[in-house]
Design a protein around this motif. Structure first.
Motif, mmCIF file in Angstrom:
data_model
loop_
_atom_site.group_PDB
_atom_site.id
_atom_site.type_symbol
_atom_site.label_atom_id
_atom_site.label_comp_id
_atom_site.label_asym_id
_atom_site.label_seq_id
_atom_site.Cartn_x
_atom_site.Cartn_y
_atom_site.Cartn_z
ATOM 1 N N LEU A 44 0.804 -1.218 0.000
ATOM 2 C CA LEU A 44 0.000 0.000 0.000
ATOM 3 C C LEU A 44 0.835 1.265 0.000
ATOM 4 N N SER A 45 2.133 1.165 0.259
ATOM 5 C CA SER A 45 2.966 2.369 0.363
ATOM 6 C C SER A 45 3.006 3.145 -0.946
ATOM 7 N N LYS A 46 2.848 2.472 -2.067
ATOM 8 C CA LYS A 46 2.888 3.156 -3.367
ATOM 9 C C LYS A 46 1.632 3.986 -3.613
ATOM 10 N N CYS A 47 0.605 3.782 -2.780
ATOM 11 C CA CYS A 47 -0.653 4.516 -2.966
ATOM 12 C C CYS A 47 -0.799 5.655 -1.965
ATOM 13 N N GLU A 77 -1.940 8.392 7.164
ATOM 14 C CA GLU A 77 -2.510 8.672 5.852
ATOM 15 C C GLU A 77 -3.162 7.420 5.267
ATOM 16 N N LEU A 78 -4.375 7.612 4.768
ATOM 17 C CA LEU A 78 -5.087 6.494 4.152
ATOM 18 C C LEU A 78 -4.609 6.295 2.722
ATOM 19 N N PRO A 79 -4.526 5.072 2.269
ATOM 20 C CA PRO A 79 -4.173 4.833 0.857
ATOM 21 C C PRO A 79 -5.201 5.476 -0.058
ATOM 22 N N CYS A 80 -4.706 6.058 -1.133
ATOM 23 C CA CYS A 80 -5.575 6.697 -2.145
ATOM 24 C C CYS A 80 -6.480 7.754 -1.512
ATOM 25 N N GLU A 88 -3.368 10.815 -9.108
ATOM 26 C CA GLU A 88 -2.511 9.684 -8.769
ATOM 27 C C GLU A 88 -2.887 9.073 -7.428
ATOM 28 N N PHE A 89 -3.308 9.938 -6.473
ATOM 29 C CA PHE A 89 -3.685 9.453 -5.150
ATOM 30 C C PHE A 89 -5.159 9.779 -4.841
ATOM 31 N N CYS A 90 -5.976 9.930 -5.894
ATOM 32 C CA CYS A 90 -7.411 10.255 -5.751
ATOM 33 C C CYS A 90 -7.599 11.557 -4.980
ATOM 34 N N GLN A 91 -6.643 12.466 -5.108
ATOM 35 C CA GLN A 91 -6.676 13.706 -4.349
ATOM 36 C C GLN A 91 -7.508 14.795 -5.025
#
Length: 507
Positions: free
Chosen positions: A342-345, A353-356, A380-383
């Motif tokens: 999950l670190s890549k997300c 911090e939550l993934p995505c 990239e991170f649903c930001q």
């Protein structure tokens, strides 16, 4: 009529009332014995079918004799219903290529649905044509009078414009009725006691009617229609199917959007038609075919073991349906979501911090963003999203005509700029529109409020006169109906040692 139009037809009919008590005198055949030319009462009689020869019309009117009823209201709406629904017997031309006018002349009020019970007539009016071979309404004593709503619906469906020419005694009543029926083009005018102004009255009301251009349609089930109009050469669109005060030679443009709200279940219901007409000018019929499923969903269009899916899935409508044991947007992973790193997300290494950004799933080290209630997340991170931008008057980025929201930032159209796309780019707007709140408002609220003047930035802005302020001089804080005048008595009273207003007045 010759001075108004070159192509016209004239017809003539007359009405009295239902020939039963208490509407007429039943003990005497002549309802007005003192007049030897008075004839027995009748419901409605279509004396002359629409003809092109005005001499025939003139002679027909001259041949008529009077009659009368007993009570005050008349049976005119029985007559108006028959004139409206008996299209062939009246002689109306096609509604798409002609204007249909009925001049309704009266000096009294009208009977409506329910009044027939006074004469023992309880069967509701069926809204159908009942003129016999002699042009007489033969159901007058069998059916009740029509209701206002029923008659309004028939006038609208037949595209008939009523012009009420009535005397002063009942002019307010018919004016209220024409206001209620404004969507069918109804107008009312005051007739002199001797009817001497009937010609000028009809001419003025006809000019009033032809200055309105409106678009008519009836959308099929599960289909919605939106109409925008550009009236009289204006470059600004308004959401309306009607333009008023159109002058001769001006152009009116209608922009029509058709949307399928819900797909019908059966194939037969997926073929519909939509008829759109502009009364007096013509019509067009649109054939609608509802596409309820994409062609790419057909089995023959699917690509098994597609290269796009890394040979590990089926490509259907641009989306990979992965084979068993494969994961990821392009079936590029062989590890399920639970075992993915999950670190890549994440944007940071923080454990909080939550993934995505909590708005998607981390699949094979890449965020797959969700959509919530029609609102999408991306990046990239649903930001990013398209609904968290600043608003102007409740509209995101000033509304779709001003700008769009991209990743929480307003991207303005060419005509606007600013954080919320609410500032006009003057080079795209005519001077007068820069000083109008909207297409229907006056420039700077009217000449008594302000003037539209050019400012140093080569734009045009409102210069308000004394008492007025606001971008378009729309505010008047010191006018008579303002806060100060409304509280004047209270303000004066407060100077008298806090006494009440009533006590102040006593003193």
């Amino acid at each position: 009529m010759k001075n108004i139009t070159k192509d016209y037809q004239l017809g003539f009919g007359s009405f009295v009332d239902k020939t039963v008590s208490p509407f007429i005198r039943t003990e005497s055949k002549k309802p007005c014995d003192e007049n030897e030319k008075c004839i027995p009462a009748y419901g409605f009689r279509n004396v002359l079918k629409l003809v092109k020869d005005p001499k025939i019309f003139e002679d027909s009117v001259k041949e008529q004799n009077i009659s009368g009823n007993l009570d005050v209201p008349e049976g005119g709406f029985d007559a108006l219903m028959q004139v409206t629904v008996c299209e062939n017997k009246i002689g109306w031309r096609p509604r798409e290529t002609s204007r249909r006018l009925v001049v309704f002349v009266s000096d009294e009020t009208f009977h409506i649905a329910g009044d027939g019970k006074l004469g023992g007539i309880v069967t509701p009016n069926d809204g159908e044509c009942h003129l016999n071979s002699n042009g007489e309404y033969d159901k007058s004593n069998e059916q009740d009078y029509p209701s206002l709503a029923q008659l309004h619906e028939k006038l609208r469906d037949s595209n008939i414009l009523p012009v009420f020419a009535v005397t002063e005694l009942v002019s307010d009543l018919y004016q209220s009725l024409s206001t209620m029926w404004s969507d069918v083009g109804a107008v009312a005018g005051k007739l002199d006691d001797n009817s001497g102004n009937v010609v000028s009255l009809i001419a003025s009301k006809y000019e009033e009617i032809v200055s309105i251009v409106r678009l008519e349609y009836k959308a099929p089930e599960k289909v919605s229609v939106t109409v925008k109009a550009k009236c009289g050469g204006s470059s600004v669109s308004i959401q309306s199917p009607k333009c008023s005060n159109v002058k001769l030679g001006q152009t009116v443009t209608f922009d029509i959007s058709v949307k399928l709200d819900e797909c019908p279940e059966s194939e037969a219901e997926r073929q519909k038609s939509l008829k759109i007409s502009v009364p007096g000018f013509g019509s067009v019929t649109l054939d609608l075919s509802f596409i309820c499923e994409c062609q790419c969903e057909q089995p023959s269009m699917k690509q098994n073991n597609s290269k796009i899916c890394n040979g590990n899935g089926t490509l259907s409508c641009g989306i990979c349906e992965c084979n068993q044991g494969r994961f990821g947007e392009f079936c590029q992973c062989n590890t399920p979501f639970e075992k993915t790193d999950l670190s890549k997300c994440k944007r940071t290494n923080s454990s909080d911090e939550l993934p995505c950004s909590g708005r998607g799933e981390c699949v094979c080290g890449k965020c797959v963003c969700r959509s919530e209630q029609g609102r999408r997340f991306y990046g990239e991170f649903c930001q990013c999203n398209d609904f968290s931008c600043p608003e102007d008057q409740g509209k995101l980025c000033g509304g779709p005509e001003h700008g769009v929201c991209r990743c929480r930032k307003c991207i303005c159209k060419d005509k606007y700029y600013g954080d919320v796309c609410n500032i006009k780019n003057c080079t795209y707007f005519p001077p007068e529109t820069q000083c109008q709140k909207d297409a229907n408002s006056e420039i700077c609220g009217g000449t008594e409020r302000g003037e539209c003047k050019q400012d140093p930035e080569n734009c045009f802005k409102c210069e308000c006169k004394e008492k007025y302020d606001g971008t378009y001089c729309e505010n008047c804080p010191y006018c008579e109906d303002g806060m100060c005048s409304r509280n004047e008595d209270c303000a004066k009273c407060s100077t008298f040692e806090g006494k009440s207003l009533a006590e102040c007045k006593k003193d």
